[in-house]
Design a protein around this motif. Sequence first.
Motif, PDB file in Angstrom:
ATOM      1  N   ARG A  12       5.397  -4.126   8.449  1.00 28.58           N
ATOM      2  CA  ARG A  12       4.723  -5.432   8.484  1.00 28.58           C
ATOM      3  C   ARG A  12       3.995  -5.614   9.806  1.00 28.58           C
ATOM      4  O   ARG A  12       2.870  -6.133   9.838  1.00 28.58           O
ATOM      5  CB  ARG A  12       5.731  -6.553   8.245  1.00 28.58           C
ATOM      6  N   LEU A  13       4.610  -5.207  10.913  1.00 26.85           N
ATOM      7  CA  LEU A  13       3.925  -5.307  12.206  1.00 26.85           C
ATOM      8  C   LEU A  13       2.647  -4.479  12.204  1.00 26.85           C
ATOM      9  O   LEU A  13       1.595  -4.944  12.669  1.00 26.85           O
ATOM     10  CB  LEU A  13       4.843  -4.845  13.337  1.00 26.85           C
ATOM     11  N   LEU A  28      -0.421  -1.479  -1.492  1.00 24.84           N
ATOM     12  CA  LEU A  28       0.701  -1.259  -0.569  1.00 24.84           C
ATOM     13  C   LEU A  28       1.203  -2.571   0.014  1.00 24.84           C
ATOM     14  O   LEU A  28       2.413  -2.732   0.231  1.00 24.84           O
ATOM     15  CB  LEU A  28       0.295  -0.297   0.536  1.00 24.84           C
ATOM     16  N   LEU A  29       0.281  -3.506   0.275  1.00 27.25           N
ATOM     17  CA  LEU A  29       0.702  -4.803   0.809  1.00 27.25           C
ATOM     18  C   LEU A  29       1.525  -5.577  -0.216  1.00 27.25           C
ATOM     19  O   LEU A  29       2.474  -6.272   0.143  1.00 27.25           O
ATOM     20  CB  LEU A  29      -0.497  -5.634   1.251  1.00 27.25           C
ATOM     21  N   ARG A  30       1.172  -5.453  -1.494  1.00 27.60           N
ATOM     22  CA  ARG A  30       1.963  -6.122  -2.532  1.00 27.60           C
ATOM     23  C   ARG A  30       3.363  -5.520  -2.620  1.00 27.60           C
ATOM     24  O   ARG A  30       4.340  -6.238  -2.798  1.00 27.60           O
ATOM     25  CB  ARG A  30       1.263  -6.030  -3.881  1.00 27.60           C
ATOM     26  N   LEU A  31       3.436  -4.205  -2.503  1.00 31.31           N
ATOM     27  CA  LEU A  31       4.745  -3.542  -2.518  1.00 31.31           C
ATOM     28  C   LEU A  31       5.575  -3.974  -1.313  1.00 31.31           C
ATOM     29  O   LEU A  31       6.764  -4.282  -1.448  1.00 31.31           O
ATOM     30  CB  LEU A  31       4.569  -2.022  -2.526  1.00 31.31           C
ATOM     31  N   LEU A  32       4.943  -4.014  -0.146  1.00 33.59           N
ATOM     32  CA  LEU A  32       5.633  -4.453   1.066  1.00 33.59           C
ATOM     33  C   LEU A  32       6.112  -5.896   0.918  1.00 33.59           C
ATOM     34  O   LEU A  32       7.242  -6.226   1.285  1.00 33.59           O
ATOM     35  CB  LEU A  32       4.717  -4.310   2.288  1.00 33.59           C
ATOM     36  N   THR A  33       5.277  -6.756   0.352  1.00 35.26           N
ATOM     37  CA  THR A  33       5.654  -8.151   0.137  1.00 35.26           C
ATOM     38  C   THR A  33       6.838  -8.253  -0.815  1.00 35.26           C
ATOM     39  O   THR A  33       7.764  -9.040  -0.586  1.00 35.26           O
ATOM     40  CB  THR A  33       4.450  -8.942  -0.418  1.00 35.26           C
ATOM     41  N   ILE A  91      12.708  -9.182  -1.604  1.00 41.44           N
ATOM     42  CA  ILE A  91      14.028  -8.688  -2.018  1.00 41.44           C
ATOM     43  C   ILE A  91      14.982  -8.663  -0.821  1.00 41.44           C
ATOM     44  O   ILE A  91      16.141  -9.077  -0.925  1.00 41.44           O
ATOM     45  CB  ILE A  91      13.914  -7.298  -2.666  1.00 41.44           C
ATOM     46  N   ALA A  92      14.489  -8.187   0.320  1.00 44.41           N
ATOM     47  CA  ALA A  92      15.323  -8.145   1.532  1.00 44.41           C
ATOM     48  C   ALA A  92      15.765  -9.549   1.927  1.00 44.41           C
ATOM     49  O   ALA A  92      16.915  -9.749   2.353  1.00 44.41           O
ATOM     50  CB  ALA A  92      14.561  -7.471   2.667  1.00 44.41           C
TER      51      ALA A  92
END
Length: 168
Positions: free
Chosen positions: A146-147, A2-7, A12-13
């Motif tokens: 992220r927070l 999940l952290l890799r997906l969030l990263t 991208i953002a």
Amino acid sequence: MLLRLLTAIENIALWVACIALLVMGALVTGSVLGRSLFNQPIPDDLLMIGLMMVCVIVLPLSYVERGNGHIVVTVIADRLPGFVQKGLRVIGRLIFAAFLGTMGFVIARKIPSEFEQNLYYDGQLEIPTWPMKVIFAFGIAVFLLRLLSNIIQDLRGTLPTAQHTDAG
């Protein structure tokens, strides 16, 4: 996982925000040239630039939080014991999450009704109001994730602290 997906989403953002900044510059340049050379600026240029500021400001928030890149003043906090510093970081992140989370929630609640009512900004192009609100809500949601991740890492003691430099 999940952290890799969030990263990946954060990266991208960040690139979308960079592209929005470039488009803003192109709009300003095009409008100035149009006004100077043809006495005709780009219609609704100021409105579009203002709307793109949402992308430029909100989308990189999570990326900056990932690197502990927010500006902090820690004159007194750096002298406190480590567990107190960790507690202050967690409290600060919770307060920040509550503040921005509330704004994101309020904006996100308006999106369906604005979409259904086909609301738009006054101007020649009749730009709809909902797209930038979706981007704002998305940016805030990613930032809140992220927070939350950083709070969990702080509580586990696995988050590296920000590097402070002494000026002067």
